[in-house]
Design a protein around this motif. Structure first.
Motif, PDB file in Angstrom:
ATOM      1  N   LYS A  22       1.095  -1.273  -0.035  1.00 21.78           N
ATOM      2  CA  LYS A  22       0.099   0.133   0.045  1.00 21.78           C
ATOM      3  C   LYS A  22       1.023   1.239   0.070  1.00 21.78           C
ATOM      4  O   LYS A  22       1.799   1.506   0.999  1.00 21.78           O
ATOM      5  CB  LYS A  22      -1.032   0.057   1.171  1.00 21.78           C
ATOM      6  N   LEU A  23       0.695   1.879  -0.989  1.00 28.88           N
ATOM      7  CA  LEU A  23       1.373   3.322  -1.069  1.00 28.88           C
ATOM      8  C   LEU A  23       0.602   4.293  -1.147  1.00 28.88           C
ATOM      9  O   LEU A  23       0.358   4.923  -2.029  1.00 28.88           O
ATOM     10  CB  LEU A  23       2.132   3.121  -2.201  1.00 28.88           C
ATOM     11  N   GLY A  24      -0.376   4.585  -0.107  1.00 28.86           N
ATOM     12  CA  GLY A  24      -1.268   5.770  -0.075  1.00 28.86           C
ATOM     13  C   GLY A  24      -2.080   5.624   1.433  1.00 28.86           C
ATOM     14  O   GLY A  24      -1.388   5.200   2.322  1.00 28.86           O
ATOM     15  N   ILE A  25      -3.004   6.468   1.366  1.00 30.96           N
ATOM     16  CA  ILE A  25      -3.753   6.733   2.673  1.00 30.96           C
ATOM     17  C   ILE A  25      -5.081   6.033   2.873  1.00 30.96           C
ATOM     18  O   ILE A  25      -5.863   6.574   3.558  1.00 30.96           O
ATOM     19  CB  ILE A  25      -3.854   8.354   2.963  1.00 30.96           C
ATOM     20  N   MET A  26      -5.421   5.190   1.713  1.00 33.71           N
ATOM     21  CA  MET A  26      -6.563   4.606   1.762  1.00 33.71           C
ATOM     22  C   MET A  26      -6.916   3.652   3.007  1.00 33.71           C
ATOM     23  O   MET A  26      -5.859   2.840   3.615  1.00 33.71           O
ATOM     24  CB  MET A  26      -7.106   3.781   0.447  1.00 33.71           C
TER      25      MET A  26
END
Lengths: 380, 292
Positions: free
Chosen positions: B134-138
């Protein structure tokens, strides 16, 4: 943020773009003096931000100081498409040989500035582009290199100019680009850019839209970003002051959501089920309780709103905080209008418990919630 | 093998000592993302959530071998941070901030183009290949590993749709948030191209919205390439009026450009199944995949 014509022209002048001799006035007496100082026939141009002021009667002419006084008296304080006129730009009337167009706009596809130039100016450039695309000179600018002088001259050449005129027009085009970059312009255009009878070029009109996201480096406009624009309704102005993304619509189902896409999808569902949304209100992904309350209050205070539909998918926003905001509103405003709440995500259980203790139903599915809201609004 | 990010992605967090940066570093590590380094100019030598902090991207690359970045610095500073990551050759670079000036984005994207670096965003929730990286803020729990590739211009609506897919038993290969700004690094076409060559991905969901013509361009691309995998599309903003920004800086109908009707028409012409409600995406994908 769109600048007034006189502001855009002041900037143009500082960058060396010729403009008609003129001054800004706020009273008929000043208009009379402006006429005397210019010393010839003038145009009196209402300084408003709405489009189409010319057709709406916002630009008039005067051949004497007395006439300038009378025209100013009529224009100042009048409304052009709902926008109050408080300033006029009084300008010398220039002898037009030809009206041109020159401008730069951000192109979402090429991800660069595109230039547009034409010898068919003074009219809607999109219409020209559709009617006779061969009359438009266009291309993209390399953002890392910038528009070079020779490129600007080539644009002037493609518009058919040579000699001294090619150099002058090229310089104006280059300066328009320099302004766009210096002021974070989403759009800069001179329309018309006039070729006068003696072969000079003058920016008869000037439009500059500054990217709202860049205002931190344009301090002179920063304060204006939160102010109401001329095309805003009172609720839109209030929402802007609170930093909420809000748009008034014609319908009767009031909508609050978190996230632009989810909120738009909520509006679409209301329509899909035969209802009409009263507004778009995105409280954002990180709203505090205060911000949520403000959002709900704004939507409920819209007289057209019959039902509130709230759609929250908790992430950073927590469902228990949303529930608390709803309950606080209920205590404060009573329950004049029914509320339909869709609540899922972070701390969902706690949020639903708080709501049900306050006698408020909540939904898991945004579609069921939208359907319920439309049903209630139609019964109301 | 998913697209853009996978088990080999070694992540740098730029702006790691900030509130957002440190909070999400914890969540990324919880998810199993290999967060190897962070940067925060002037704070080199410290650590956040057990991740070493460097003053410069160059040091993080030399010492930890990071190959991708997620940027949490505020919008005003995003250009500087992005250019630093581009010069170091990191790819992809995820730009989370909302409110980056368009001119800054223009320069970031132009430089990235020259260096062959992939930019995701700005104004994006990032990218996730469920189970891998995961490379995000979800919110991670709504995603599950599977065969549907998702590309979207929005944040929370993507979570909504991913949750719906997961609930319907349709996991995702990779979900890419393109970003809500007028200028963003990846287009629908770029992502379609990546999904086309990805063995993991059997069908694609495109989540568009009003503004610009990225959806129309995607539809043309689907026709032109005779796209080999089923595509289902949803477009938000049918109820939006022209000339008004609907939350996202990029969600605005300008003149006749950017309407939902034009996008839906284009998708239909391309033989793309169009969902009228978010929940229909899952059912249409199930049909397309021949699942019961």
């Amino acid at each position: 943020m769109k600048l007034f014509e006189y502001e855009a022209k002041d900037i143009a002048e500082r960058f060396g773009i010729p403009r008609p001799k003129g001054m800004v006035v706020e009273t008929p007496e000043e208009a009379r003096r402006a006429f005397e100082s210019i010393g010839g026939p003038v145009a009196l141009k209402s300084q408003v931000l709405v489009a189409g002021r010319g057709k709406a009667g916002g630009i008039r002419f005067a051949d004497s100081a007395d006439e300038a006084y009378r025209v100013a008296e009529a224009l100042l304080g009048s409304e052009i498409k709902g926008e109050m006129v408080s300033k006029l730009l009084v300008e010398e009337r220039i002898k037009v040989k030809r009206e041109l167009y020159a401008g730069f706009v951000i192109n979402r596809t090429s991800k660069r500035y595109s230039y547009l130039a034409s010898t068919e100016g003074g009219v809607d450039i999109e219409e020209v582009a559709e009617r006779s695309p061969e009359k438009i000179v266009r291309g993209d600018v390399d953002p890392l290199r910038g528009l070079r002088e020779y490129e600007a001259r080539y644009i002037a050449r493609r518009m058919g100019y040579r000699g001294r005129q090619l150099l002058e027009l090229g310089a104006i085009i280059k300066r328009l680009y320099d302004i766009a970059v210096s002021y974070d312009g989403e759009l800069i255009e001179s329309n018309p850019l006039v070729e006068t009878e003696d072969g000079a070029f003058v920016a008869a009109d000037m439009k500059l839209i500054v990217d709202d996201n860049s205002l931190f480096r344009h301090k002179e406009y920063e304060g204006r970003a939160k102010m109401a624009g001329p095309e805003m309704t009172p609720l839109e102005a209030r929402a802007r002051a609170s930093g909420l993304a809000y748009v008034d619509l014609e319908g009767y189902v009031g909508i609050v959501g978190n996230g632009a896409g989810l909120t738009m999808a909520t509006l679409d569902l209301v329509k899909e089920y035969g209802g009409e949304p009263a507004n778009f209100c995105d409280m954002g992904g990180t709203a505090t309780i205060e911000r949520m309350i403000e959002a709900i209050e704004i939507v409920l205070s819209n007289p057209r709103t019959k039902v509130l539909l709230m759609n929250v998918l908790g992430g950073i926003i927590r469902c228990d905080e949303v529930a608390k905001a709803v309950v606080r509103i209920k205590e404060k405003m009573g329950f004049a209008k029914p509320m339909v709440i869709r609540l899922v995500g972070t701390n969902e259980e706690e949020g639903k418990r708080i709501l049900s203790e306050a006698g408020i139903d909540s939904f898991d599915s945004m579609e069921e919630a939208a359907m319920k809201a439309v049903e209630l609004a139609r019964g109301a | 093998m998913a697209i853009l990010v996978d088990a080999n992605t070694k992540v740098l967090v730029q702006g790691i000592t900030g509130r957002q940066g440190s909070f999400h570093t914890r969540l990324l590590k919880q998810y199993g993302t290999k967060v190897l380094a962070g940067t925060s100019p002037g704070k080199g030598g410290s650590d956040v959530e057990g991740v070493p902090v460097y003053d410069t991207v160059r040091e993080a690359v030399e010492e930890k071998g990071v190959n991708a970045s997620i940027v949490f610095v505020p919008a005003q500073f995003t250009k500087e941070a992005a250019l630093e990551a581009i010069e170091a050759g990191l790819s992809p670079i995820v730009l989370i901030a909302e409110g980056v000036p368009v001119l800054d984005s223009m320069q970031i994207l132009a430089r990235a183009g020259e260096k062959g670096v992939t930019i995701i965003g700005p104004n994006t929730p990032g990218v996730i290949s469920p189970g891998l990286c995961k490379l995000g803020i979800m919110p991670a729990h709504v995603f599950e590993k599977g065969v549907v590739g998702v590309a979207s211009r929005s944040g929370t609506l993507t979570y909504e749709i991913a949750a719906g897919l997961t609930k319907a038993g349709l996991g995702q290969s990779t979900c890419v948030g393109l970003g809500g700004d007028p200028l963003v690094g990846l287009s629908f076409i770029d992502v379609l191209e990546l999904f086309k060559n990805d063995e993991e991905t059997e069908a694609v969901a495109l989540i568009g919205e009003i503004g610009g013509n990225a959806e129309e361009a995607a539809a043309e691309y689907i026709i032109k390439t005779n796209y080999p995998k089923p595509v289902v599309a949803y477009v938000a903003g049918r109820a939006a009026p022209p000339g008004k920004r609907m939350g996202h800086a990029g969600a605005i109908i300008s003149g006749r450009t950017g309407t939902a009707e034009s996008k839906l028409e284009a998708f239909k012409r391309a033989g793309v199944e169009v969902a009228r409600k978010p929940s229909e995406i899952a059912s249409k994908l199930r049909e397309a995949l021949g699942s019961p």
